[in-house]
Design an enzyme around this catalytic site. Structure first.
Site, PDB file in Angstrom:
ATOM      1  N   TYR A  48      45.558  27.704  53.601  1.00  0.00           N
ATOM      2  CA  TYR A  48      45.517  28.522  52.834  1.00  0.00           C
ATOM      3  C   TYR A  48      47.265  28.928  51.180  1.00  0.00           C
ATOM      4  CZ  TYR A  48      45.239  33.292  50.724  1.00  0.00           C
ATOM      5  OH  TYR A  48      45.043  34.898  49.769  1.00  0.00           O
TER       6      TYR A  48
ATOM      7  N   HIS B 229      35.161  31.214  41.298  1.00  0.00           N
ATOM      8  CA  HIS B 229      36.329  32.053  39.882  1.00  0.00           C
ATOM      9  C   HIS B 229      37.376  32.285  39.030  1.00  0.00           C
ATOM     10  CE1 HIS B 229      33.521  34.837  41.915  1.00  0.00           C
ATOM     11  NE2 HIS B 229      33.020  33.751  43.102  1.00  0.00           N
TER      12      HIS B 229
ATOM     13  N   ASP C 212      43.806  33.391  32.742  1.00  0.00           N
ATOM     14  CA  ASP C 212      42.915  34.197  34.228  1.00  0.00           C
ATOM     15  C   ASP C 212      41.606  33.641  34.320  1.00  0.00           C
ATOM     16  OD1 ASP C 212      42.609  36.136  36.159  1.00  0.00           O
ATOM     17  OD2 ASP C 212      43.316  37.553  34.887  1.00  0.00           O
TER      18      ASP C 212
ATOM     19  N   LYS D 295      37.210  44.802  32.523  1.00  0.00           N
ATOM     20  CA  LYS D 295      36.307  45.567  32.126  1.00  0.00           C
ATOM     21  C   LYS D 295      36.172  46.801  32.645  1.00  0.00           C
ATOM     22  CE  LYS D 295      33.909  41.032  32.077  1.00  0.00           C
ATOM     23  NZ  LYS D 295      33.111  39.874  32.874  1.00  0.00           N
TER      24      LYS D 295
HETATM   25  C1  GDG Z   1      40.141  35.981  40.833  1.00  0.00           C
HETATM   26  C2  GDG Z   1      40.541  35.595  39.658  1.00  0.00           C
HETATM   27  C3  GDG Z   1      38.350  36.662  38.621  1.00  0.00           C
HETATM   28  C4  GDG Z   1      43.646  45.038  41.611  1.00  0.00           C
HETATM   29  N1  GDG Z   1      44.252  46.472  42.188  1.00  0.00           N
HETATM   30  C5  GDG Z   1      43.641  47.294  42.600  1.00  0.00           C
HETATM   31  C6  GDG Z   1      42.421  47.296  43.119  1.00  0.00           C
HETATM   32  N2  GDG Z   1      42.402  46.445  42.599  1.00  0.00           N
HETATM   33  C7  GDG Z   1      40.822  45.428  42.010  1.00  0.00           C
HETATM   34  C8  GDG Z   1      40.315  45.684  40.601  1.00  0.00           C
HETATM   35  C9  GDG Z   1      39.654  44.587  40.424  1.00  0.00           C
HETATM   36  C10 GDG Z   1      40.684  43.462  41.264  1.00  0.00           C
HETATM   37  O1  GDG Z   1      40.909  44.062  42.639  1.00  0.00           O
HETATM   38  C11 GDG Z   1      40.668  42.628  40.830  1.00  0.00           C
HETATM   39  O2  GDG Z   1      40.105  41.766  39.457  1.00  0.00           O
HETATM   40  P1  GDG Z   1      40.753  40.393  38.562  1.00  0.00           P
HETATM   41  O3  GDG Z   1      39.428  39.790  38.019  1.00  0.00           O
HETATM   42  O4  GDG Z   1      40.849  40.990  37.729  1.00  0.00           O
HETATM   43  O5  GDG Z   1      41.813  39.309  39.536  1.00  0.00           O
HETATM   44  P2  GDG Z   1      42.021  38.412  41.053  1.00  0.00           P
HETATM   45  O6  GDG Z   1      42.242  38.676  41.987  1.00  0.00           O
HETATM   46  O7  GDG Z   1      42.862  37.771  40.444  1.00  0.00           O
HETATM   47  O8  GDG Z   1      40.526  37.357  40.645  1.00  0.00           O
HETATM   48  C12 GDG Z   1      40.036  36.232  38.315  1.00  0.00           C
HETATM   49  C13 GDG Z   1      37.987  36.971  39.967  1.00  0.00           C
HETATM   50  O9  GDG Z   1      38.617  36.500  40.620  1.00  0.00           O
HETATM   51  C14 GDG Z   1      36.475  37.143  39.891  1.00  0.00           C
HETATM   52  O10 GDG Z   1      36.156  36.272  40.128  1.00  0.00           O
HETATM   53  O11 GDG Z   1      37.717  37.627  37.072  1.00  0.00           O
HETATM   54  O12 GDG Z   1      40.423  35.492  37.258  1.00  0.00           O
HETATM   55  O13 GDG Z   1      42.027  35.535  39.140  1.00  0.00           O
HETATM   56  O14 GDG Z   1      37.833  44.198  41.066  1.00  0.00           O
HETATM   57  O15 GDG Z   1      39.543  46.303  40.962  1.00  0.00           O
HETATM   58  N3  GDG Z   1      41.273  47.738  43.779  1.00  0.00           N
HETATM   59  C15 GDG Z   1      41.761  49.011  43.992  1.00  0.00           C
HETATM   60  N4  GDG Z   1      43.442  49.401  44.114  1.00  0.00           N
HETATM   61  C16 GDG Z   1      44.170  48.937  43.178  1.00  0.00           C
HETATM   62  O16 GDG Z   1      45.558  49.389  42.798  1.00  0.00           O
HETATM   63  N5  GDG Z   1      40.956  50.106  45.031  1.00  0.00           N
END
Ligand code: GDG
Length: 725
Positions: free
Chosen positions: A88, A166, A373, A380
């Site tokens: 990992y 992803h 990203d 969104k």
């Molecule tokens: C990977 C890819 C792709 C974040 N902080 C908190 C929190 N979050 C939640 C957000 C969002 C998620 O985490 C983050 O999603 P992202 O898409 O921005 O990024 P990655 O984690 O890197 O995800 C990315 C994704 O997979 C899906 O395919 O979009 O490009 O890198 O949902 O809301 N949620 C809470 N507290 C936080 O402080 N509750």
């Protein structure tokens, strides 16, 4: 009706497991994938396979966790801390992640990482096959499990297997760097459907397959190991209603009121990410610093609320980044803050949903500037949360989300100046313009939500699987061969119509080297000895070559796709046309050859052929398009036919094709056994004109016009040898 079973396999389960006072406790885990799939509504009976995110102390604990999770249709995959470190933190997050996000210099190689990656993919396989059967749909998620589709395909050949990536799929130039590139591609190609967030990632993937594996790709279909693998883009969405309607929850209103009291008239810019160098956190801070420096009138009026969720803190690069983020924020706050105003509010922790959602609602601007990203769901979620329609999204052009969120203020995340100006423009944007932009974006993401994403993917996976089943049914089994053999021997009049290259012999880089070998000559000879059997070879080759290769007159030969045929000792012309056209076309061919190393022209009596088997596939594709474009006008003027075959483009006289040859043969007798075998598009003409009862076999990828398929010329020879033993 019994629900179909959907087995989702991901590195992490959608929950974290802990043990307190002997009891198992679960909590939701953060991250785009977990949040996304968690809210997936579906018509399937859903099962999960994944790592629970902890190490049980003993077997008793393991069993307890297993029992509780099984009741929830979850199969935990327990991994040791060493496996997590090498698989990992190692191969997944120190090799693939940086490379796929274009952080080439951060990519670490260690043979131990790769060993562990393979071993853990196999552990996931063992757990998945414990619960999966051939009727199930298996959906594998993300870069940690790229070998799993191939491993599963071997164990459950007929299962529907989908894979979704992803993160970005990088350009071929970066991907080719990986020593294990071939294994990763072949692993992925075990799936029936491979999904990406955007067309660009899909394009990069196909180009890598094309160039590294040299496979046959048609638009978004790749032919691999007797199967067709479908590739497409499915931009992942969010649970729109959850975010849009969140403001109706009391808990959230409470937080919003609290922020209002605290921030008063200050404008708030929100930034939310996992701690990751790909998210551009430092660039963003530098841009905010530069904004405060260049627009002093906004000091004391605007604050950046920065939420950084701890992530991968055992990986060195992440530890370094954390230190730099802390220092940069400290420096900004030290430089600008006063007794009543803090420029950057920094939270190095995950916030509960209510608090995050309240911030999405409260913040005037969301500043989302990843350097790369895959998608970015935060952008969104911010847009969806703006129930009153105001707010401004500043979004990086390097995030997959930019494809849909075109009404955002688009920035190049490496350009500090541009981000600075975007912040300024966002702060002064009139409310009407904000509403107009947000509403347009809401419309898009409301439609393309998480449900649609999953439903689209699964629907197309099922379709791809059904198509695959149809193709599989065409493959000739050994039972079928025995039955055909009986029919062959029971028949009174047998007609055998064979193509040559790719059907009876392999392709050679130099076409003149594809001479029939002794084994083939023997086989053909034996077939001819079977009484009342007419053996016909219909080839695209010129007659001089065919005459040399098949001197035995009992074989009927058609050369140049039927432009000539051999009767007794003579070669008869089967078309009416002069050769005046050749010079004009030759000139066009010559132009292309000069620019295309490895390609050459074959001059036939009735045709000119451009061969590009030895040419780089990308270049060949480009030149093929250019050549065809240049040929269209002269060929229509001269009444010539343009034909694309296997790594060739041929210009030939009209009214000559293999179908016409087959028809000529059909008229000769009342055949009660017709076998026709070919591998090329030109053979389709032959399949099309034969009666329904004829045994038509396409070599290689199955075709709609042929009843059966065999994977290669070797299988053809094996079958024919069977007929005569
Ligand atoms: C990977 C890819 C792709 C974040 N902080 C908190 C929190 N979050 C939640 C957000 C969002 C998620 O985490 C983050 O999603 P992202 O898409 O921005 O990024 P990655 O984690 O890197 O995800 C990315 C994704 O997979 C899906 O395919 O979009 O490009 O890198 O949902 O809301 N949620 C809470 N507290 C936080 O402080 N509750």
């Amino acid at each position: 009706m019994k629900k179909k079973r959907l087995i989702i396999v991901s590195n992490r389960l959608p929950l974290k497991v802990s043990i307190a006072n002997g009891a198992v406790a679960f909590s939701k885990s953060e991250g785009g994938l977990a949040t996304g799939l968690d809210s997936l509504y579906s018509d399937y009976e859903k099962h999960w396979v994944g790592w629970p995110g902890m190490y049980p102390d003993n077997d008793e604990q393991k069993e307890l966790i297993q029992k509780e999770l099984h009741a929830l249709h979850i199969t935990p995959v327990f991994l040791t801390s060493e496996q997590i470190q090498l698989f990992y933190e190692g191969y997944s997050n120190s090799t693939i992640w940086p490379l796929f996000h274009y952080f080439f210099a951060y990519t670490h190689y260690n043979p131990k990482y790769w060993d562990a990656y393979q071993a853990v993919n196999r552990i996931f396989l063992e757990h998945t096959i414990l619960i999966a059967s051939e009727d199930d749909i298996i959906w594998i998620q993300d870069y940690q499990l790229m070998l799993l589709p191939g491993l599963l395909r071997k164990e459950i050949p007929t299962a529907r297997i989908g894979f979704f990536l992803h993160i970005p799929f990088p350009s071929y130039e970066l991907f080719r760097i990986l020593p294990e590139r071939e294994f990763l591609l072949k692993g992925l190609l075990g799936a029936d459907l491979i999904g990406f967030h955007t067309i660009d990632y899909m394009r990069h993937f196909i180009s890598s397959v094309y160039r590294i594996l040299d496979l046959d790709c048609k638009i978004n279909h790749i032919y691999f190991d007797k199967r067709v693998v479908n590739i497409d883009s499915y931009p992942m969405g969010i649970n729109y209603d959850l975010f849009h309607n969140a403001i109706e929850r009391k808990g959230i209103v409470k937080y919003i009121n609290r922020y209002r009291r605290q921030f008063g008239n200050h404008k708030i810019i929100l930034s939310v990410d996992r701690l990751d160098y790909s998210k551009g956190i430092l660039h963003r801070l530098r841009a905010f610093d530069s904004f405060l420096n260049d627009y002093p009138e906004f000091r004391s009026k605007v604050s950046l609320v920065m939420i950084v969720v701890p992530s991968r803190d055992n990986v060195e690069k992440y530890q370094d980044l954390k230190i730099k983020v802390d220092e940069t924020i400290g420096a900004i706050n030290g430089r600008y803050s006063d007794m009543t105003w803090v420029p950057v509010y920094y939270f190095y922790r995950g916030l509960p949903f209510e608090q995050l959602s309240a911030l999405y609602n409260y913040a005037d601007i969301a500043l989302v500037t990843p350097l790369r990203d895959g998608m970015n769901l935060v952008a969104k979620e911010y847009v969806a949360s703006r129930q009153n329609g105001t707010g401004v999204l500043i979004l990086s052009e390097m995030a997959g989300a930019i494809v849909e969120l075109i009404e955002s203020l688009k920035v190049n995340p490496n350009n500090i100046e541009e981000i600075k100006i975007a912040i300024y423009n966002a702060l002064i944007m009139p409310v009407e313009e904000q509403r107009e932009r947000i509403e347009k974006m809401q419309k898009v993401i409301k439609k393309q939500n998480i449900n649609k994403w999953a439903t689209d993917f699964l629907g197309e996976l099922e379709l791809a699987g059904n198509k695959q089943d149809e193709l599989m049914k065409k493959i000739i089994t050994s039972d079928k061969i025995s039955q055909l053999k009986t029919n062959f021997h029971n028949a009174q009049n047998r007609l055998l119509l064979f193509d040559y290259d790719g059907t009876l012999a392999p392709f050679a880089n130099d076409p003149l080297k594809a001479t029939p070998n002794e084994a083939l000559n023997k086989l053909l000879h034996k077939l001819m000895l079977v009484p009342n059997t007419s053996l016909v070879i219909i080839s695209g080759r010129d007659y001089t070559t065919l005459e040399q290769w098949f001197p035995e007159k009992a074989i009927k030969l058609y050369a140049e796709h039927g432009a000539f045929f051999r009767e007794n000792d003579l070669w008869i012309k089967n078309f009416t046309s002069d050769e005046l056209w050749k010079d004009e076309i030759l000139l066009l061919f010559q132009k292309i050859i000069d620019k295309t190393p490895g390609s050459f022209i074959e001059v036939k009596n009735s045709a000119l052929v451009w061969h590009y088997r030895k040419t780089d596939s990308w270049l060949a594709e480009l030149r093929e398009k250019q050549l065809i474009e240049s040929l269209v006008y002269p060929c229509s003027k001269l009444n010539l036919q343009i034909m694309r075959g296997s790594k060739i483009v041929e210009v030939k006289v009209p009214n000559v094709n293999k179908g016409i040859c087959a028809q000529q043969m059909l008229k000769l007798k009342n055949w009660d056994f017709i076998l026709s075998i070919g591998d090329d598009t030109t053979d389709e003409d032959m399949f099309k004109v034969l009666p329904e009862e004829a045994i038509t076999i396409k070599v290689g990828r199955a075709s709609e016009n042929a009843r059966y398929s065999l994977s290669s010329y070797k299988e053809v020879l094996k079958m024919l040898n069977e007929f005569i033993t």
